[in-house]
Design a protein around this motif. Structure first.
Motif, short mmCIF file in Angstrom:
data_model
loop_
_atom_site.label_atom_id
_atom_site.label_comp_id
_atom_site.label_asym_id
_atom_site.label_seq_id
_atom_site.Cartn_x
_atom_site.Cartn_y
_atom_site.Cartn_z
N HIS A 40 52.95 45.96 43.09
CA HIS A 40 52.58 45.79 44.64
C HIS A 40 51.76 47.08 45.02
O HIS A 40 51.17 47.07 46.17
CB HIS A 40 53.58 45.40 45.43
N GLU A 41 51.92 48.07 44.57
CA GLU A 41 51.51 49.49 44.88
C GLU A 41 50.10 49.75 44.06
O GLU A 41 49.34 50.46 44.72
CB GLU A 41 52.41 50.37 44.69
N ARG A 65 44.45 46.58 44.04
CA ARG A 65 44.49 45.29 45.08
C ARG A 65 43.19 44.70 44.97
O ARG A 65 42.24 45.19 44.85
CB ARG A 65 44.62 45.78 46.37
N LYS A 66 43.05 43.45 44.85
CA LYS A 66 41.92 42.53 44.79
C LYS A 66 41.64 41.83 46.19
O LYS A 66 42.50 41.44 46.95
CB LYS A 66 42.02 41.39 43.75
N LYS A 67 40.23 41.72 46.40
CA LYS A 67 39.66 41.30 47.50
C LYS A 67 38.83 40.33 47.31
O LYS A 67 37.84 40.56 46.52
CB LYS A 67 39.15 42.13 48.56
N CYS A 126 49.09 36.19 49.08
CA CYS A 126 47.70 36.24 49.43
C CYS A 126 47.67 36.19 50.87
O CYS A 126 48.34 35.46 51.58
CB CYS A 126 47.17 34.95 49.07
#
Length: 159
Positions: free
Chosen positions: A89-90, A93-95, A140
């Motif tokens: 989780h750290e 990161r996908k956007k 999400c």
């Protein structure tokens, strides 16, 4: 898009598979493919140094019709490190940017999903809204960043 000593960032076009079809599927296909190939095949053709790395180093997949950034590790150790970062989780990161047609009744939301291998040893992942014993959680969070209303007889108008 970018490259370091450990990884390559690639812009996957739409209508390309992320990974090459399995041997069984290749043998069953009589007609040539109607669309592009796969990012994995392209990497193997253009980057022979990735030959020994599983899936030509790709550490994630995008749907066939989806375009966007993909990461390929240049060696097995880098692949393992990138996969660990994606799963944490750290870490990475996908956007995503999505174009929606129709009414969007809220400006944002969040939902939880669970990811699990389809079968033991499979690199393919199934997504579910329900938890299962081998599933790992994911989430999400989305928000509307811009909304344009198209009206008949005129150009776009912002609400």
């Amino acid at each position: 898009l970018a490259e370091t000593a450990a990884w390559i960032a690639i812009n996957k076009p739409p209508m390309w598979h992320s990974v090459a079809p399995g041997l069984r599927r290749r043998v069953q296909q009589e007609d040539p493919p109607r669309f592009g190939g796969s990012v994995e095949e392209w990497l193997r053709e253009t980057r022979p140094e990735l030959e020994g790395v599983r899936d030509a180093g790709l550490v994630q997949r995008l749907d066939f019709v989806t375009s966007g950034c993909m990461l390929a590790a240049k060696d097995t150790a880098s692949r393992a490190a990138l996969e660990e970062q994606i799963m944490s989780h750290e870490g990475i990161r996908k956007k995503y940017l999505v174009l929606v047609e129709g009414d969007v009744d809220t400006l944002g939301s969040r939902f939880e999903l669970f990811f699990a291998g389809r079968y033991r040893g499979s690199s393919k992942v199934s997504v579910s809204s329900r938890i299962s014993p081998r599933a790992r959680p994911g989430s999400c969070t989305w928000s509307t960043i811009h909304q344009t209303v198209l009206e008949t007889g005129g150009g776009p108008k912002s609400p």
